[in-house]
Design an enzyme around this catalytic site. Structure first.
Site, PDB file in Angstrom:
ATOM      1  N   GLU A   3       0.984   3.837   1.819  1.00  0.00           N
ATOM      2  CA  GLU A   3       1.464   4.216   3.156  1.00  0.00           C
ATOM      3  C   GLU A   3       2.647   3.353   3.585  1.00  0.00           C
ATOM      4  OE1 GLU A   3      -1.672   3.491   2.151  1.00  0.00           O
ATOM      5  OE2 GLU A   3      -3.116   4.158   3.661  1.00  0.00           O
ATOM      6  N   CYS A  38      -6.080   1.768   5.996  1.00  0.00           N
ATOM      7  CA  CYS A  38      -6.672   0.520   6.468  1.00  0.00           C
ATOM      8  C   CYS A  38      -6.018   0.139   7.808  1.00  0.00           C
ATOM      9  CB  CYS A  38      -6.447  -0.583   5.436  1.00  0.00           C
ATOM     10  SG  CYS A  38      -4.710  -1.105   5.284  1.00  0.00           S
ATOM     11  N   HIS A  67       0.863  -1.185   0.000  1.00  0.00           N
ATOM     12  CA  HIS A  67       0.000   0.000   0.000  1.00  0.00           C
ATOM     13  C   HIS A  67       0.899   1.234   0.000  1.00  0.00           C
ATOM     14  CE1 HIS A  67      -3.782  -2.018   1.928  1.00  0.00           C
ATOM     15  NE2 HIS A  67      -3.260  -2.754   0.949  1.00  0.00           N
ATOM     16  N   CYS A 110      -2.148  -0.475   7.582  1.00  0.00           N
ATOM     17  CA  CYS A 110      -1.385   0.765   7.480  1.00  0.00           C
ATOM     18  C   CYS A 110      -1.452   1.562   8.774  1.00  0.00           C
ATOM     19  CB  CYS A 110      -1.875   1.581   6.290  1.00  0.00           C
ATOM     20  SG  CYS A 110      -1.526   0.762   4.708  1.00  0.00           S
TER      21      CYS A 110
END
Length: 155
Positions: free
Chosen positions: A61, A89, A59, A92
């Site tokens: 992040e 999420c 992701h 993260c």
């Protein structure tokens, strides 16, 4: 260097995150971007790369946290601020907490997968070791439109 790794020319971190999100979308990835900043300097910018890297943890992040930790030579990103185009999420949010990020800014909320204002509300849990200052809703309609357009084109 992958397209979502390129640092956009923007100096505003949220604009840099949006540029990375657009690049990720153009590469077929879910268009989410992130930028990590310390003392006004952008240390890392990335867009999602889960498909490109064949890595469910890639992701935006997570990628910027990894890049900044390497650049700073520390797993603790004290004094750093994270800008993201979509509410993080749970995975993260956990990484943000462990990295000791000072402030988290995000654009669109994520009712289905978000873990800050939605879902488990990670940072308000008693088991959370560190909670950053939280600021959401910046350029929210722009981020929501980017995601809507991406998924509409795939259906």
């Amino acid at each position: 260097m992958k397209p979502s790794d390129a640092t956009p020319p923007a100096t505003d971190p949220l604009s840099a995150a949006f540029a990375a999100a657009r690049a990720a979308g153009a590469a077929g990835e879910t268009p989410v971007g992130a930028a990590l900043v310390r003392d006004g300097t952008i240390l890392a910018v990335a867009g999602n790369r889960t498909i490109t890297d064949r890595d469910p943890t890639a992701h935006a992040e997570m990628l910027v946290i990894r890049q900044a930790a390497r650049a700073l030579g520390s797993e603790r990103l004290v004094g750093c601020d994270l800008y993201v185009t979509l509410e993080p999420c749970a995975m993260c949010a956990g990484a943000i907490s462990f990295a000791r990020i000072r402030r988290l800014y995000w654009a669109a909320g994520d009712e289905k997968g978000g873990a800050v204002e939605h879902g488990p509300r990670f940072f308000s849990q008693p088991t959370c070791h560190h909670s950053p200052e939280l600021y959401g809703g910046f350029r929210e309609s722009e981020a929501a439109e980017l995601l809507r357009d991406f998924f509409r084109a795939r259906r």
